[in-house]
Each structure stands twice: as structure tokens, then as C-alpha cells.
Enzyme design. Structure first.
Site, short mmCIF file in Angstrom:
data_model
loop_
_atom_site.label_atom_id
_atom_site.label_comp_id
_atom_site.label_asym_id
_atom_site.label_seq_id
_atom_site.Cartn_x
_atom_site.Cartn_y
_atom_site.Cartn_z
N GLU A 15 0.82 -1.22 0.00
CA GLU A 15 0.00 0.00 0.00
C GLU A 15 0.85 1.27 0.00
OE1 GLU A 15 -1.00 1.82 3.50
OE2 GLU A 15 -1.13 -0.04 4.68
N LYS A 149 -2.67 -1.55 14.93
CA LYS A 149 -1.80 -0.55 15.52
C LYS A 149 -2.03 -0.44 17.02
CE LYS A 149 -1.01 2.12 11.51
NZ LYS A 149 -2.35 1.84 10.93
#
Ligand code: PSU
Ligand code: MN
Length: 296
Positions: A15, A149
Site C-alpha cells: 500500500e 496498531k
């Protein structure tokens, strides 16, 4: 949609949001090159994904990637605003959700990133749930990441995968990792220690369900951040972002990551780069193993 597809089932998607927003810009070109080389060395083909002047590209060439990373400000495209950039002739880096969407359209089954987005609640802000989560219900792509995350509400994010019914599997781990931490405090649905076995599961699961699989590869031990340091740095980063007027919506993740990289003296950046590279390696091995399954 105008899609330039230079990829296929032997490719690993990469990405552009982590390049444009997750690391300082000067570190991005080298990271992009390194990730592509790692994928090739591990036996697959890299396909970096992004949107350039209204065209979606799966398998960006050096010129396209160079043009994007030379822009001072690059927009961040997820599944909700991807169509806006496409229809308006815009340019954007793609997050996990948008990359899954374009990878699926291009027939790419494996994708490597750092950590997926999830459930986040900043003091005084609204509940923020990343489009990444629901993308797993729609696009048949295996996303190799170091879990979610650590800046998020990790437990709630893990629950969200349960809610949407997407499998969360561990590559050589029982624990659900949280980016800089090998153990985020939750569990995976299944653990795999053998690559051909994991490849068969992923191949069958993508085919059977038409939705995604989250493959968790914890940050390498040598690169893990000590939990005490982590807690201190995160508290400081959050209060810094808050006193600077807060960063809502799409700016939240990039702002906190940037503050952390600074507060930790670069330690979180080094850890981030290390884990992304390791995920690219595991994703390429997974892709190569899927290609070896007869009839795939
Ligand atoms: N992994 C990284 N760094 C990043 C990201 C992933 O190591 O910056 C990006 C991914 O593109 C992911 C996004 O989709 O962060 C999450 O953004 P948000 O929380 O705004 O949905
Ligand atoms: Mn968000």
C-alpha cells in the site's frame, strides 16, 4: 473505474498510505524499493497500489510511485472516498481498505502492510472505527500485518473482527500482536507454523467465503519495543496531538505515528520499518506457497 492492472495471483499488494503518511517522507522512496525487493527475493511479484490522476494502479512503476511521493501533500484514500478521487481525477495513497478493494479487483490475493486500522477513541473525540475492518467482509484478500496498531483500543479491535466474522490467524503465534508489541493481549483464531498449511487454509478460505483473512505476523523479537517505553511514549504522543488542537478523522493515525517517531528518538520508526519488511517477506512466502497448490 480506470484500472491499470499489472498484477495477478502471483503478486503481493503493497500500500501507499504507509509510505506517504506512516513514515517521514524522506524515508519513503527507499522503503518502497526495499519492500518490492523483499517480495521478489522471497519468490513473488510486488504490486504497489495507489491512485494517480484519477486512475487506479495495481503494480505502480517507479515513475508513478516517484510522482506520488514527490507531491508535498498526498491525500489518504480509504473505501469511503476512493470513488471521489477516481471520479474527480484525483491522486491518493491507498489505506488498507482501499488497497484491498483494488487488489481484489486486480485478482491479487495477498497484501502486506504494517498494522491495520481499527477501533480508536481519543479523549474528547468521537468513536473512530477504521474502514479497514469492514473491508474484510467485502474483499477476498489475505492481509499480512503485525496485527493492529497499538495506538488503538486493541481489545475492541480484536472483538470487531469477531463481530464481522473474519478469521484472524497467527503466523507462528497464538497471541494477537499489536504492531510494536508481540502480544496485544488477545488471541488469534488459529495458529500456523507451516507455510504450505497456512497457504492451503488461506486459499480455501478466500475461495469459500469471498471475504478477507487477517494474517498476524508479530514484529521480530529483536525489534520489539519494551512495553513500559511504549506506554510512556503513547501517553506523551496523545497529549501532544491533543494540545496541538487534536487530529480528527483521517489525520489521527498519521499525527500520532509522527509524534511517536519524534518522542521515541526514532525507535518507533525503526520498529515500524522492521515489522513492515518482515510482513512483506511472510506475505511473499505465503503467495508463493499458494501458487504451488495445484489448481489455484
Ligand atoms: N501500517 C503502517 N503504517 C501506516 C498504516 C499501516 O505501518 O500508516 C496505514 C494503513 O494504510 C491503514 C491506516 O489502513 O494506516 C489506518 O488509518 P485509519 O486509522 O485512519 O483508518
Ligand atoms: Mn479513522
Amino acid at each position: 473505474m480506470h484500472l491499470t492492472n499489472r498484477a495477478g495471483p502471483d503478486c503481493v499488494a503493497l500500500e501507499t498510505t504507509l509510505l506517504a503518511h506512516g513514515v517521514p517522507r524522506e524515508a519513503a522512496p527507499a522503503l518502497a524499493r526495499d519492500l518490492e525487493a523483499i517480495v521478489r527475493d522471497a519468490g513473488a511479484r510486488p504490486a504497489t497500489v495507489g491512485v494517480l490522476r484519477g486512475g487506479a494502479v495495481v503494480g505502480m512503476n517507479d515513475e508513478e510511485l516517484g510522482a506520488m511521493l514527490a507531491m508535498e501533500r498526498v491525500a489518504k484514500g480509504n473505501s469511503s472516498n476512493l470513488g471521489v478521487f477516481l471520479s474527480a481525477g484525483g491522486t491518493c495513497a491507498t489505506t488498507v481498505s482501499a488497497t484491498m478493494e483494488l487488489a481484489a479487483a486486480a485478482g491479487v490475493r495477498v497484501f502486506a502492510t504494517g498494522g491495520v486500522g481499527g477501533v480508536h477513541k481519543m479523549r474528547g473525540g468521537p468513536l473512530d472505527v477504521s474502514a479497514d475492518i469492514l473491508a474484510f467482509t467485502r474483499f477476498p484478500v489475505a492481509v499480512v500485518s503485525s496485527g493492529v496498531k497499538a495506538i488503538l483500543d486493541v481489545a475492541s479491535t480484536r472483538e470487531a473482527f469477531e463481530t464481522i466474522g473474519a478469521p484472524v490467524i497467527g503466523w507462528r503465534t497464538n497471541a494477537f500482536p499489536a504492531f510494536y508489541l508481540r502480544d496485544g493481549g488477545a488471541r488469534v483464531d488459529a495458529r500456523f507454523d507451516d507455510m504450505p498449511e497456512m497457504a492451503r487454509f488461506v486459499r480455501d478460505e478466500l475461495r469459500r467465503t469471498g471475504r478477507g483473512v487477517l494474517v498476524c505476523n508479530p514484529i521480530p523479537e529483536a525489534d520489539e519495543i519494551a512495553p513500559d517505553d511504549w506506554r510512556r511514549w503513547l501517553r506523551e504522543a496523545e497529549s501532544r496531538v491533543e494540545t496541538e488542537g487534536g487530529a480528527g478523522g483521517r489525520d489521527a493515525t498519521p499525527s500520532i505515528l509522527a509524534a511517536l517517531h519524534e518522542i521515541s528518538g526514532g525507535a518507533t520508526l525503526r520498529a515500524n520499518i522492521a515489522l513492515v519488511k518482515d510482513n512483506a517477506r511472510v506475505a511473499a512466502r505465503l503467495c508463493a506457497a499458494m501458487m504451488e497448490i495445484r489448481g489455484s
